[in-house]
Design a protein around this motif. Structure first.
Motif, short mmCIF file in Angstrom:
data_model
loop_
_atom_site.label_atom_id
_atom_site.label_comp_id
_atom_site.label_asym_id
_atom_site.label_seq_id
_atom_site.Cartn_x
_atom_site.Cartn_y
_atom_site.Cartn_z
N TRP A 1 45.70 52.48 37.99
CA TRP A 1 46.35 51.21 37.67
C TRP A 1 46.02 50.15 38.71
O TRP A 1 45.84 48.98 38.38
CB TRP A 1 47.86 51.39 37.57
N LEU A 2 45.93 50.54 39.97
CA LEU A 2 45.55 49.59 41.01
C LEU A 2 44.11 49.10 40.81
O LEU A 2 43.82 47.91 40.96
CB LEU A 2 45.71 50.22 42.39
N LEU A 3 43.23 50.01 40.46
CA LEU A 3 41.84 49.62 40.20
C LEU A 3 41.74 48.71 38.97
O LEU A 3 40.96 47.75 38.96
CB LEU A 3 40.96 50.86 40.01
N LEU A 4 42.55 48.99 37.95
CA LEU A 4 42.57 48.12 36.77
C LEU A 4 43.07 46.73 37.12
O LEU A 4 42.51 45.73 36.66
CB LEU A 4 43.45 48.74 35.68
N ALA A 5 44.11 46.64 37.95
CA ALA A 5 44.63 45.33 38.36
C ALA A 5 43.59 44.55 39.15
O ALA A 5 43.42 43.34 38.94
CB ALA A 5 45.90 45.51 39.18
N VAL A 6 42.87 45.22 40.03
CA VAL A 6 41.81 44.54 40.80
C VAL A 6 40.72 44.04 39.87
O VAL A 6 40.23 42.91 40.02
CB VAL A 6 41.24 45.50 41.87
N VAL B 1 37.98 39.53 37.05
CA VAL B 1 37.45 38.90 35.83
C VAL B 1 38.10 37.54 35.61
O VAL B 1 37.41 36.57 35.26
CB VAL B 1 37.67 39.83 34.61
N ILE B 2 39.41 37.44 35.81
CA ILE B 2 40.09 36.15 35.62
C ILE B 2 39.56 35.11 36.60
O ILE B 2 39.32 33.96 36.24
CB ILE B 2 41.62 36.33 35.76
N ARG B 3 39.38 35.50 37.85
CA ARG B 3 38.84 34.54 38.83
C ARG B 3 37.41 34.16 38.50
O ARG B 3 37.00 33.02 38.74
CB ARG B 3 38.90 35.15 40.24
#
Length: 80
Positions: free
Chosen positions: A50-55, A60-62
């Motif tokens: 989940w931490l890797l997914l959040a990163v 991608v958003i940035r």
């Protein structure tokens, strides 16, 4: 809750086998520290995907929302 039952059972078994009170306290402190570290390691491994997914999502958003600022060379500024 299961950890608390383990510590109580550990304490009782050491009392039954005749270990001194100081030995019991040292054993409980060591067992508690090892269980704490093991729990933190297990939680870290459980949350790692989940931490890797959040990163990845933030990256991608940035990448999408980053404004494209033109880079000018020093010699270009006198042409305008």
């Amino acid at each position: 809750m299961l950890e608390l039952l383990f510590v109580i059972g550990f304490f009782v078994m050491l009392l039954v086998t005749g270990v001194s009170l100081l030995g019991i306290l040292v054993a409980i402190v060591v067992a508690t520290a090892l269980m704490f570290v093991g729990g933190l390691l297990a939680m870290m491994l459980k949350l790692l995907p989940w931490l890797l997914l959040a990163v990845a999502v933030v990256w991608v958003i940035r990448l999408i929302k980053e404004p494209k600022i033109p880079q000018y060379r020093r010699s270009d500024r006198w042409r305008y």
